[in-house]
Design a protein around this motif. Structure first.
Motif, short mmCIF file in Angstrom:
data_model
loop_
_atom_site.label_atom_id
_atom_site.label_comp_id
_atom_site.label_asym_id
_atom_site.label_seq_id
_atom_site.Cartn_x
_atom_site.Cartn_y
_atom_site.Cartn_z
N SER A 268 0.83 -1.21 0.00
CA SER A 268 0.00 0.00 0.00
C SER A 268 0.87 1.26 0.00
N LYS A 269 0.36 2.31 -0.61
CA LYS A 269 1.06 3.59 -0.63
C LYS A 269 0.91 4.34 0.69
N HIS A 270 -0.06 3.93 1.47
CA HIS A 270 -0.31 4.59 2.76
C HIS A 270 0.63 3.99 3.81
N ASP B 104 12.41 0.99 2.07
CA ASP B 104 11.37 2.01 2.26
C ASP B 104 11.98 3.30 2.80
N ARG C 264 0.54 -0.04 5.30
CA ARG C 264 1.56 -1.07 5.01
C ARG C 264 2.36 -1.44 6.25
#
Length: 494
Positions: free
Chosen positions: A118-120, A158, A124
């Motif tokens: 997920s981009k959120h 990340d 994630r």
């Protein structure tokens, strides 16, 4: 009038009771529970159903607790906050083994594997934390798929540290079992773990400590598996780990410093378990780094530093490095650790000392340095030390004025002689072996009979010589009795 008053009061009380009872009954029928299904959800008439939002995140009870949250995660086009709250609720109850088992059955490994991409950030991260809780169980690891690996690989790099920490924790939990390590290796995820570690350990930032700790713990589990070491050789990770250990700045990693050091030393121990790892360890001179922790106040640091020495000194180059270290510091520190209260540590220390003694210079240094610690000398080497002790006692042709011993070294030589005598006394059944392995032992001991100011010492030497002279030895060796007689004939007047 009294009767009238009593009647009025009685009537008033009865009326109030009926009103209260009626109100209670009405409230019960309207708001609470009925024995009929028609008065319960989902059989209630509108507008109740219209007001019920299936995407609302709340904790259901009993068997509906987990399925309710799963239903929310399977809905499309909800706000990210809804998914986040659902994962948070699941993480709160994931500590119980029964709940984990139900979550696996409900397909949450596969569901969470989709959300870790997920981009959120919060979604994630929470999804990864749930995945970490579940992947500690073998049944969950069997459900790892492409989405799981894709998410793990991406999150190792990340940009948000919180997400990377969650990923590191998940990998740490996943690699607890051998099958988890096999999954990481088979999906070729190991190189990404190494690259991520090298990337985020380059500047040694304090805030990266937790992430690096998780990766180091994962490496520790992975290196316990034989075929995993090949992924780490010649990647530069050993050099980086050794670099971390070399840092003297107390501000690096602050409260996590001891933990990082212990894990780095443990990594070096497991890295050097096979020959190729030992060879790379020698090339990187990890012995010189590990020995600095022999005096640490943290037991794990001491233990792993000794184990690094024990492992590397199996190779000849390791014995040389340990023996030639300035001021014999490695050997002296190992001897001091023989007095450590932990018995397990003693075993590692003794093995390291034995390895170093197999190199001639190491044997000579150990013989001299261990002599004041006869108990440990006897315990570690036994009768074998007679050979090494005799080599540092001068022979007849090495004395300036035979049979007179050099005055400036007399105390030192007496200590060596005393150790030889006590070793032979303690191991009488092995005297023959000691004599056969030692060149002209009698000749080296006879001059100590001239030490007249210590009768106890003289008696010890005399008894040892008597024992040697009465021992049957191999024909190729000169007879101890004959050697003694010749020596007396030559220097008897002295």
């Amino acid at each position: 009038s009294i009767q009238k008053s009593i009647f009025i009061n009685f009537f008033y009380l009865m009326y109030n009771r009926e009103v209260i009872s009626y109100a209670t009954l009405k409230n019960y029928k309207t708001n609470l529970v009925s024995e009929h299904l028609q008065d319960r959800h989902p059989y209630l008439e509108l507008p109740f159903n219209d007001r019920y939002d299936k995407s609302e995140v709340y904790k259901a009870v009993f068997d509906r607790e987990i399925p309710k949250l799963v239903e929310i995660l399977q809905m499309f086009n909800l706000k990210d906050e809804k998914y986040r709250d659902a994962f948070i609720s699941l993480n709160e109850i994931a500590a119980h083994q029964e709940n984990k088992d139900m979550m696996i059955t409900q397909g949450l490994v596969e569901i969470a594997s989709e959300f870790i991409a997920s981009k959120h950030l919060d979604v994630r991260r929470e999804a990864m934390l749930l995945l970490g809780s579940l992947l500690s169980i073998k049944r969950a690891r069997e459900k790892v798929n492409e989405n799981t690996i894709y998410g793990l690989r991406n999150m190792l790099y990340d940009e948000h540290r919180e997400a990377r920490e969650a990923c590191g924790w998940t990998l740490c939990r996943m690699t607890i079992g051998r099958d988890g390590v096999d999954i990481v290796n088979d999906w070729d995820l190991t190189p990404d773990l190494i690259k991520s570690f090298l990337k985020y350990s380059e500047t040694l930032k304090n805030e990266e400590a937790i992430f690096l700790i998780y990766l180091l713990e994962s490496f520790g589990y992975m290196l316990e598996i034989d075929n995993s070491i090949d992924y780490f050789l010649k990647t530069g990770i050993l050099k980086r780990v050794n670099y971390i250990l070399e840092q003297k700045d107390d501000k690096i990693f602050i409260e996590y410093k001891n933990r990082v050091h212990s894990l780095c030393l443990e990594f070096e121990v497991k890295f050097t378990m096979n020959h190729s790892g030992k060879q790379e360890g020698i090339e990187e001179e990890i012995i010189f780094t590990a020995c600095k922790f022999l005096k640490s106040e943290v037991y794990d640091e001491i233990k792993y530093s000794v184990m690094v020495l024990m492992s590397c000194t199996i190779l000849l180059e390791g014995k040389v490095q340990s023996s030639k270290y300035p001021e014999h510091k490695i050997i002296l520190d190992l001897i001091d650790l023989l007095y450590h209260p932990n018995e397990d540590l003693h075993r590692y220390v003794k093995n390291a000392i034995i390895n170093i003694s197999e190199y001639p210079l190491g044997a000579e240094i150990l013989t001299k340095r261990l002599s004041p610690h006869f108990h440990f000398m006897d315990e570690i080497f036994g009768i074998k030390m007679v050979k090494h002790l005799s080599k540092i006692i001068p022979k007849e042709n090495e004395l300036v004025e035979p049979p007179i011993l050099p005055v400036d070294r007399l105390d030192e030589l007496k200590l060596y002689c005393s150790n030889i005598c006590n070793l032979i006394k303690n191991h009488k059944e092995q005297v023959k072996t000691a004599i056969e392995e030692t060149v002209r032992l009698t000749e080296r001991l006879i001059p100590f009979l001239l030490v007249k100011n210590e009768k106890g010492f003289q008696e010890l030497v005399a008894n040892t010589l008597f024992l040697i002279c009465n021992t049957e030895i191999a024909e190729k060796e000169p007879n101890g009795r004959e050697e003694l007689r010749n020596y007396i004939d030559q220097y008897g007047e002295v």
